[in-house]
Motif scaffolding. Structure first.
Motif, short mmCIF file in Angstrom:
data_model
loop_
_atom_site.label_atom_id
_atom_site.label_comp_id
_atom_site.label_asym_id
_atom_site.label_seq_id
_atom_site.Cartn_x
_atom_site.Cartn_y
_atom_site.Cartn_z
N UNK A 159 13.23 4.96 -5.14
CA UNK A 159 13.38 6.39 -4.89
C UNK A 159 13.26 7.19 -6.18
N UNK A 160 13.84 6.67 -7.28
CA UNK A 160 13.77 7.37 -8.57
C UNK A 160 12.32 7.57 -9.01
N UNK A 161 11.47 6.58 -8.74
CA UNK A 161 10.08 6.67 -9.19
C UNK A 161 9.18 7.31 -8.14
N UNK A 169 0.87 -1.16 0.00
CA UNK A 169 0.00 0.00 0.00
C UNK A 169 0.91 1.21 0.00
N UNK A 170 0.64 2.17 -0.85
CA UNK A 170 1.53 3.31 -0.92
C UNK A 170 0.93 4.47 -1.68
N UNK A 171 1.78 5.40 -2.02
CA UNK A 171 1.34 6.60 -2.74
C UNK A 171 2.47 7.12 -3.61
N UNK A 172 2.14 8.12 -4.43
CA UNK A 172 3.11 8.69 -5.36
C UNK A 172 2.58 8.63 -6.78
N UNK A 173 3.27 9.24 -7.72
CA UNK A 173 2.79 9.29 -9.11
C UNK A 173 2.65 7.91 -9.75
N UNK A 174 3.38 6.90 -9.26
CA UNK A 174 3.28 5.56 -9.82
C UNK A 174 2.10 4.77 -9.27
N UNK A 175 1.29 5.41 -8.40
CA UNK A 175 0.12 4.75 -7.82
C UNK A 175 -1.17 5.33 -8.42
N UNK A 176 -1.13 5.62 -9.71
CA UNK A 176 -2.29 6.23 -10.37
C UNK A 176 -3.13 5.22 -11.14
N UNK A 177 -2.94 3.93 -10.89
CA UNK A 177 -3.74 2.91 -11.56
C UNK A 177 -3.17 2.47 -12.89
N UNK A 178 -2.01 3.00 -13.27
CA UNK A 178 -1.38 2.61 -14.53
C UNK A 178 -0.12 1.79 -14.24
N UNK A 225 13.28 -4.04 3.35
CA UNK A 225 14.16 -2.91 3.65
C UNK A 225 15.52 -3.04 2.98
N UNK A 226 15.90 -4.27 2.64
CA UNK A 226 17.21 -4.49 2.00
C UNK A 226 17.19 -4.10 0.52
N UNK A 227 16.00 -4.01 -0.06
CA UNK A 227 15.93 -3.76 -1.51
C UNK A 227 15.24 -2.44 -1.85
N UNK A 228 14.65 -1.78 -0.90
CA UNK A 228 13.82 -0.61 -1.19
C UNK A 228 14.66 0.65 -1.37
N UNK A 245 6.32 5.96 -2.42
CA UNK A 245 6.27 6.02 -0.96
C UNK A 245 5.47 4.83 -0.45
N UNK A 246 6.11 4.00 0.39
CA UNK A 246 5.47 2.78 0.88
C UNK A 246 4.88 3.01 2.26
N UNK A 247 3.60 2.75 2.43
CA UNK A 247 2.94 2.84 3.73
C UNK A 247 2.92 1.49 4.44
#
Length: 511
Positions: free
Chosen positions: A251-253, A192-201, A243-246, A256-258
């Motif tokens: 970050x480039x995209x 569950x998260x947010x940001x421009x990559x969470x727009x359903x596309x 946490x080892x891979x995030x 934000x992970x909730x």
């Protein structure tokens, strides 16, 4: 001993689809799975157009579309910016009733199939494991380990191995599984998260940093992350945590992970079994072929295996065809599997290759080419045809013959739709049938009536010509809606000879 027509090992989408198709066709099935419960993680996501077309035969398409998520576009990122957008909302318009990418997570998909299967009185037997089997005369004798640890010996006419990449059925058949394993370690996370990559596309990072794709899920704010784990972290793939891979691509995209709902690491294999059949046992899905997740093809291909085998098993078991019909399952499906593995391998290698040249191709060339392709109707159509599996065909194979219009024997019947109707409506019924576009002979009409073979005659319309269909000939369609005969004449003796040659009696049991 309790004897069934078909014993199915494995209750993922492939095994469930096979059980459902066979049950609809009146075949007695038993389906087992070593897991204690259905999957609760989304795993496979994409439902391709061809699968949705075939799901109409089980009245499943509408349920998938209503519960799923339509992906409007794919976005490509370089150096922290979205640099190209490929519209997907109607990328296959005019080619199929399902002209976009549909997201329907595997856990929801399995629940839907289980619910429909239970309506036929068939339940998945959980915590039940196939330990081995042997062929005995007119059937299979299988050895099962039951939930309480007891052993059971059961019999079936045929065995379907839908039991995954570590298939007991494949190992018992001693069939080779050549191929290899990619060096990269991958992770998958449902978040569950947010940001421009969470727009359903769909969003894909093309940067020289870690590869990352963000797929929308059906839940609000939910997404599936698929990424690579490079450098020394990959040496500890099995013990890695999120946490080892995030970092890097995430970050480039601007992701934000909730909350992380599920996380796993894995290696991707590319393998195709040497044979998809050994006597009365068959291999389907991951038991027969595994490949990279590029293009969302895996689950759809397994379901395609199930549909191909289901109507053939049903025909043989009901007396509607000679057993030699089953030989065509391997011929048709292994050719596609080999082509698919080669294609996804090339895409996967491009997306994950390391080095300066690979980085330049992804970050400089791809952002330039993708918008150009997206601006051309022919380019969009090519991409859709390739990914959607509507171009999958069995041309040049034993059950395929003839050409009429632009349609060859072995092709999927083209979809033709205008204000006057849809030529796919009769395909909801999984039986042999004949389609005529234009006029036909009195002999054809009389022969089809006499032999209880459904005949659909459509008045000629421009939509049929646009779809590439031939006028005044006929198409004999298999129960899985592929073209068996494409013919320019209207002589029913062509059909009669075909059925005799292949030992098929489609009107078996008719009054």
């Amino acid at each position: 001993m309790n004897r069934n027509d078909v014993l199915i090992a494995g209750a993922g989408p492939t095994g469930l689809a096979l059980a459902l198709w066979l049950s609809k066709l009146g075949i007695r099935v038993r389906i087992i799975d070593k897991s204690s419960a259905p999957g609760t993680t989304s795993r496979a996501l994409a439902m391709q157009a061809r699968t949705l077309e075939l799901y109409r035969q089980l009245d499943l398409s509408e349920a998938v579309v209503s519960k799923g998520h339509r992906v409007e576009a794919a976005n490509f990122w370089v150096r922290g910016e979205a640099v190209a957008r490929l519209p997907l909302s109607n990328i296959g318009a005019g080619l199929t009733p399902y002209s976009c990418m549909e997201i329907f997570p595997q856990d929801q998909h399995e629940r839907l199939l289980i619910e429909r299967l239970e309506a036929f009185g068939v339940k998945v037997e959980r915590s039940t494991e196939l330990e081995g089997f042997e062929e005995t005369g007119d059937g299979i004798t299988a050895h099962l380990r039951l939930p309480d640890g007891q052993q059971e010996t059961c019999q079936a006419c045929y065995l379907a191995g839908c039991d995954g990449a570590r298939s007991v059925v494949r190992k018992t058949l001693d069939t080779g599984f050549p191929g290899g394993t990619y060096q990269q370690v991958f992770y998958v996370a449902d978040v569950q998260g947010s940001g421009p990559a969470f727009n359903g596309e769909l969003h894909v990072d093309l940067d020289e940093a870690d590869f990352l794709a963000v797929f929308p899920l059906t839940s609000e704010g939910g997404a599936r992350l698929i990424g690579t784990v490079r450098d020394e972290r990959g040496d500890h793939g099995e013990t890695l945590k999120f946490d080892d891979v995030s970092s890097h691509a995430i970050e480039h995209m601007k992701v934000h992970i909730d909350q992380v709902n599920w996380f796993s690491t894995y290696r991707v294999h590319h393998r195709v079994a040497d044979h998809f059949r050994g006597g009365r046992a068959f291999l389907l899905g991951d038991a027969a072929h595994v490949h990279s997740p590029a293009g969302g093809q895996g689950m759809n291909t397994g379901i395609g295996d199930a549909i191909n085998l289901a109507w053939k098993l049903a025909a043989v078991l009901s007396g509607g065809a000679d057993a030699k019909l089953l030989d065509t399952y391997e011929t048709e499906r292994i050719a596609f599997a080999r082509k698919l593995v080669a294609t996804t391998d090339r895409v996967f290698t491009f997306a994950t290759a390391e080095g300066r040249l690979a980085d330049l191709l992804r970050t400089r060339l791809a952002p330039f080419v993708i918008p150009k392709v997206a601006s051309l109707e022919a380019g969009r159509e090519f991409l859709f045809r390739t990914v959607s599996q509507i171009t999958l065909n069995y041309r040049g194979m034993p059950l395929s013959t003839g050409v009429a219009g632009h349609v060859h024997g072995g092709d999927r019947l083209p979809w033709a739709h205008d204000g006057e109707g849809d030529n796919f409506e009769s395909l909801r019924n999984p039986t042999w049938q004949v389609h005529v576009y234009g006029d036909t002979s009195d002999e054809m009409i009389a022969w089809c009536v006499e032999h209880h073979l459904p005949l659909q005659v459509f008045d000629w319309r421009p939509a049929f010509e646009a779809a590439g269909l031939g006028r005044n000939g006929f198409y004999l369609l298999r129960p899985d809606t592929y073209v068996a005969i494409a013919e320019t004449c209207s002589d029913p003796k062509v059909i009669e000879r075909y059925f005799k040659e292949h030992g098929i009696k489609p009107f078996f049991g008719s009054p």
